[in-house]
Design a protein around this motif. Structure first.
Motif, PDB file in Angstrom:
ATOM      1  N   TYR A  36      52.551 -67.021  35.597  1.00 50.56           N
ATOM      2  CA  TYR A  36      53.182 -68.225  34.939  1.00 50.56           C
ATOM      3  C   TYR A  36      53.935 -67.538  33.724  1.00 50.56           C
ATOM      4  O   TYR A  36      53.617 -66.445  33.238  1.00 50.56           O
ATOM      5  N   SER A  37      54.787 -68.054  33.065  1.00 50.77           N
ATOM      6  CA  SER A  37      55.412 -67.535  31.887  1.00 50.77           C
ATOM      7  C   SER A  37      55.837 -68.930  31.160  1.00 50.77           C
ATOM      8  O   SER A  37      56.113 -70.067  31.613  1.00 50.77           O
ATOM      9  N   ASP A  85      53.051 -74.778  42.074  1.00 55.03           N
ATOM     10  CA  ASP A  85      52.624 -75.708  41.251  1.00 55.03           C
ATOM     11  C   ASP A  85      52.494 -75.462  39.895  1.00 55.03           C
ATOM     12  O   ASP A  85      51.931 -74.397  39.573  1.00 55.03           O
ATOM     13  N   LEU A  86      52.715 -76.319  38.941  1.00 54.54           N
ATOM     14  CA  LEU A  86      52.712 -75.973  37.378  1.00 54.54           C
ATOM     15  C   LEU A  86      51.261 -76.618  36.877  1.00 54.54           C
ATOM     16  O   LEU A  86      51.320 -77.782  36.918  1.00 54.54           O
ATOM     17  N   HIS A  87      50.400 -75.858  36.249  1.00 59.40           N
ATOM     18  CA  HIS A  87      49.412 -76.456  35.640  1.00 59.40           C
ATOM     19  C   HIS A  87      49.119 -76.186  34.134  1.00 59.40           C
ATOM     20  O   HIS A  87      49.501 -74.869  33.578  1.00 59.40           O
ATOM     21  N   ASP A  88      49.030 -77.236  33.593  1.00 56.13           N
ATOM     22  CA  ASP A  88      49.117 -77.288  32.160  1.00 56.13           C
ATOM     23  C   ASP A  88      47.919 -76.192  31.523  1.00 56.13           C
ATOM     24  O   ASP A  88      48.300 -75.669  30.426  1.00 56.13           O
ATOM     25  N   THR A 129      60.104 -73.564  27.626  1.00 56.95           N
ATOM     26  CA  THR A 129      60.152 -73.987  28.993  1.00 56.95           C
ATOM     27  C   THR A 129      58.859 -73.208  29.706  1.00 56.95           C
ATOM     28  O   THR A 129      58.621 -72.063  29.120  1.00 56.95           O
ATOM     29  N   PHE A 130      58.573 -73.757  30.923  1.00 55.72           N
ATOM     30  CA  PHE A 130      57.440 -73.325  31.435  1.00 55.72           C
ATOM     31  C   PHE A 130      57.568 -72.982  32.883  1.00 55.72           C
ATOM     32  O   PHE A 130      58.439 -73.826  33.509  1.00 55.72           O
ATOM     33  N   TRP A 131      57.260 -71.952  33.669  1.00 53.09           N
ATOM     34  CA  TRP A 131      57.740 -71.469  34.919  1.00 53.09           C
ATOM     35  C   TRP A 131      56.504 -70.905  35.734  1.00 53.09           C
ATOM     36  O   TRP A 131      55.538 -70.531  35.017  1.00 53.09           O
ATOM     37  N   ALA A 132      56.803 -70.554  36.836  1.00 51.87           N
ATOM     38  CA  ALA A 132      55.951 -69.950  37.861  1.00 51.87           C
ATOM     39  C   ALA A 132      56.681 -69.313  38.912  1.00 51.87           C
ATOM     40  O   ALA A 132      57.553 -69.757  39.480  1.00 51.87           O
ATOM     41  N   GLY A 133      56.013 -68.093  39.363  1.00 53.68           N
ATOM     42  CA  GLY A 133      56.552 -67.403  40.379  1.00 53.68           C
ATOM     43  C   GLY A 133      55.535 -66.633  41.284  1.00 53.68           C
ATOM     44  O   GLY A 133      54.475 -66.406  40.805  1.00 53.68           O
ATOM     45  N   GLN A 134      55.895 -66.348  42.350  1.00 51.38           N
ATOM     46  CA  GLN A 134      54.931 -65.625  43.409  1.00 51.38           C
ATOM     47  C   GLN A 134      55.281 -64.066  43.474  1.00 51.38           C
ATOM     48  O   GLN A 134      56.063 -63.528  43.965  1.00 51.38           O
ATOM     49  N   ARG A 135      54.298 -63.564  42.805  1.00 50.20           N
ATOM     50  CA  ARG A 135      54.372 -62.041  42.828  1.00 50.20           C
ATOM     51  C   ARG A 135      53.807 -61.323  44.100  1.00 50.20           C
ATOM     52  O   ARG A 135      52.703 -61.815  44.731  1.00 50.20           O
ATOM     53  N   PRO A 136      54.696 -60.655  44.866  1.00 45.30           N
ATOM     54  CA  PRO A 136      54.459 -60.153  46.124  1.00 45.30           C
ATOM     55  C   PRO A 136      53.561 -58.981  45.991  1.00 45.30           C
ATOM     56  O   PRO A 136      53.834 -57.759  45.661  1.00 45.30           O
ATOM     57  N   MET A 137      52.115 -59.009  46.222  1.00 47.77           N
ATOM     58  CA  MET A 137      50.985 -58.026  45.944  1.00 47.77           C
ATOM     59  C   MET A 137      50.526 -57.161  47.066  1.00 47.77           C
ATOM     60  O   MET A 137      50.424 -57.937  47.988  1.00 47.77           O
ATOM     61  N   THR A 138      50.545 -56.040  47.114  1.00 47.81           N
ATOM     62  CA  THR A 138      49.521 -55.325  47.992  1.00 47.81           C
ATOM     63  C   THR A 138      48.265 -55.011  47.525  1.00 47.81           C
ATOM     64  O   THR A 138      48.141 -55.195  46.215  1.00 47.81           O
TER      65      THR A 138
END
Length: 418
Positions: free
Chosen positions: A276-277, A323-326, A350-359
């Motif tokens: 999240y950021s 989904d963004l969670h407070d 502003t509030f944001w989320a992204g999916q980091r591709p992790m190994t």
């Protein structure tokens, strides 16, 4: 050679740029309406080779239990019915040994350091601008126990030749004057003066324009519906805009890469870890950060991007959802407002989320798949922005039959079958 790059995040766009520089005819396709609109859009902004470390370490199992109990903990686990989540978690646990941590870190630091050098060269050649700053990263320790425990990291930095400084509280304030307003809340810090910061989205947007001018074709709003394979090669990519074919292909779809690779009969252990950021306009520059501060307690990065503060963190393992969670937002606000009180205008954030591709081991996956004309550039986790230029340059060299400047033989997917 005609090459089709799948994905237009920072990894896909940098790959396309360096492939074009190597003399290839390159086309990029993406389902979004432009570049860097998913995981690359609002990340923490760090270009931090010195902090290129695996998440899987010998102390992580114990720490994870503690983090899960914290109100503002850096780790969130939300079980799903997806079996790939549990397979990935088990593989990560297998890497939580001292020996594997050392091995995995030794694979990550060279590509990260090389990437910073490639980015520096790219800046000098193109004058690309992206709110960049070259003022280092400060890892801030709120407790003396945290500061006393950095011996292992310092040892690795020494061995790899990475410049560093161990600072007391006044030393931290000297490099980050805004911390004077939270004096007494931290015991010291570890500074890496060679690290950089910048807006990944802005960088990718500008590099796309440079790549276009060099002849790269970008097709947006194009959704992949299938990938054809025959005789050990990829023969085409089916999309909702028709079939696309090339001599070679690059899989740069981030967290979605393993879904398509499984359909092609090759499993790669990449799984989304949501981050999240918040982005906060600066209200009082004298109270704001100068570069990047890593709040070690909450594993949160606080970065100055022009007239904004970007605050990024949290590792949420919850499958493929945005989904963004407070509660996650509140954790980010808590960290930055505690260390830099009065710096930002939170009414305008502003509030944001992204999916980091992790190994599960940490290093990205760069190299040829089991298909002779399909290459992978994925699995960078939290370090996609840090490793993008180097990963792209290495892959362009491999695909062009040249020896890369840095040894990337241990980054290929074959390490999971050896």
């Amino acid at each position: 050679m005609k090459i089709l790059v799948l994905g237009s995040g920072v990894i896909g766009v940098t790959t396309a740029f360096f492939l074009s520089e190597a003399g290839h005819e390159v086309t990029v396709i993406d389902r979004q309406d432009g570049p860097a609109l998913e995981t690359s859009f609002a990340n923490a902004g760090e270009v931090s080779p010195g902090y290129s470390s695996p998440w899987a370490g010998p102390d992580i199992p114990f720490k994870a239990l503690k983090w899960l109990m914290m109100k503002h903990g850096p780790l969130v686990l939300k079980p799903t019915l997806d079996p790939h989540m549990y397979v990935w978690l088990l593989k990560m646990l297998r890497n939580c040994t001292s020996a594997r941590y050392a091995l995995n870190k030794s694979r990550m630091v060279p590509i990260a350091e090389y990437s910073r050098d490639v980015m520096k060269d790219l800046r000098s050649r193109t004058n690309i601008s992206y709110d960049q700053r070259m003022q280092g990263t400060l890892q801030l320790f709120r407790t003396q126990k945290q500061l006393d425990g950095i011996g292992g990291d310092v040892s690795v930095l020494k061995k790899t030749g990475v410049a560093y400084e161990v600072l007391d509280p006044e030393g931290c304030i000297a490099v980050e004057p805004g911390l004077a307003n939270s004096r007494g809340k931290f015991s010291g810090g570890l500074r890496l003066p060679g690290d950089e910061t910048g807006d990944c989205y802005m960088f990718t947007q500008q590099l796309e324009e440079i790549a276009k001018a060099a002849g790269v074709t970008f097709e947006y709003g194009v959704t992949i519906t299938g990938i054809e394979a025959s005789g050990g090669k990829i023969t085409g990519v089916m999309t909702d805009a028709g079939r696309r074919s090339a001599d070679s292909y690059v899989m740069a779809l981030g967290s979605y890469s393993p879904i398509w690779m499984r359909k092609l009969g090759q499993s790669i252990p990449v799984y989304p870890v949501k981050g999240y950021s918040i982005t906060v306009p600066i209200k009082d520059a004298s109270r704001a950060p100068e570069s990047t501060i890593m709040d070690d307690t909450y594993k949160i990065a606080i970065t100055r991007l022009g007239d904004r503060i970007r605050v990024g963190g949290t590792a949420e393992i919850s499958g493929y959802n945005l989904d963004l969670h407070d509660a996650r937002r509140d954790t980010l606000v808590n960290s930055v407002s505690d260390l830099f009180p009065g710096a930002g205008d939170f009414d305008q954030m502003t509030f944001w989320a992204g999916q980091r591709p992790m190994t599960p081991d940490g290093p990205p996956i760069i190299g040829m798949s089991k298909y002779s004309n399909l290459y992978l550039n994925t699995g960078h986790g939290t370090l996609g922005w840090t490793m993008a230029c180097g990963s792209a340059r290495v892959l362009a060299d491999l695909m062009s039959g040249r020896k890369p400047d840095v040894d990337a033989s241990a980054l290929g997917p074959q390490r999971y079958t050896a």
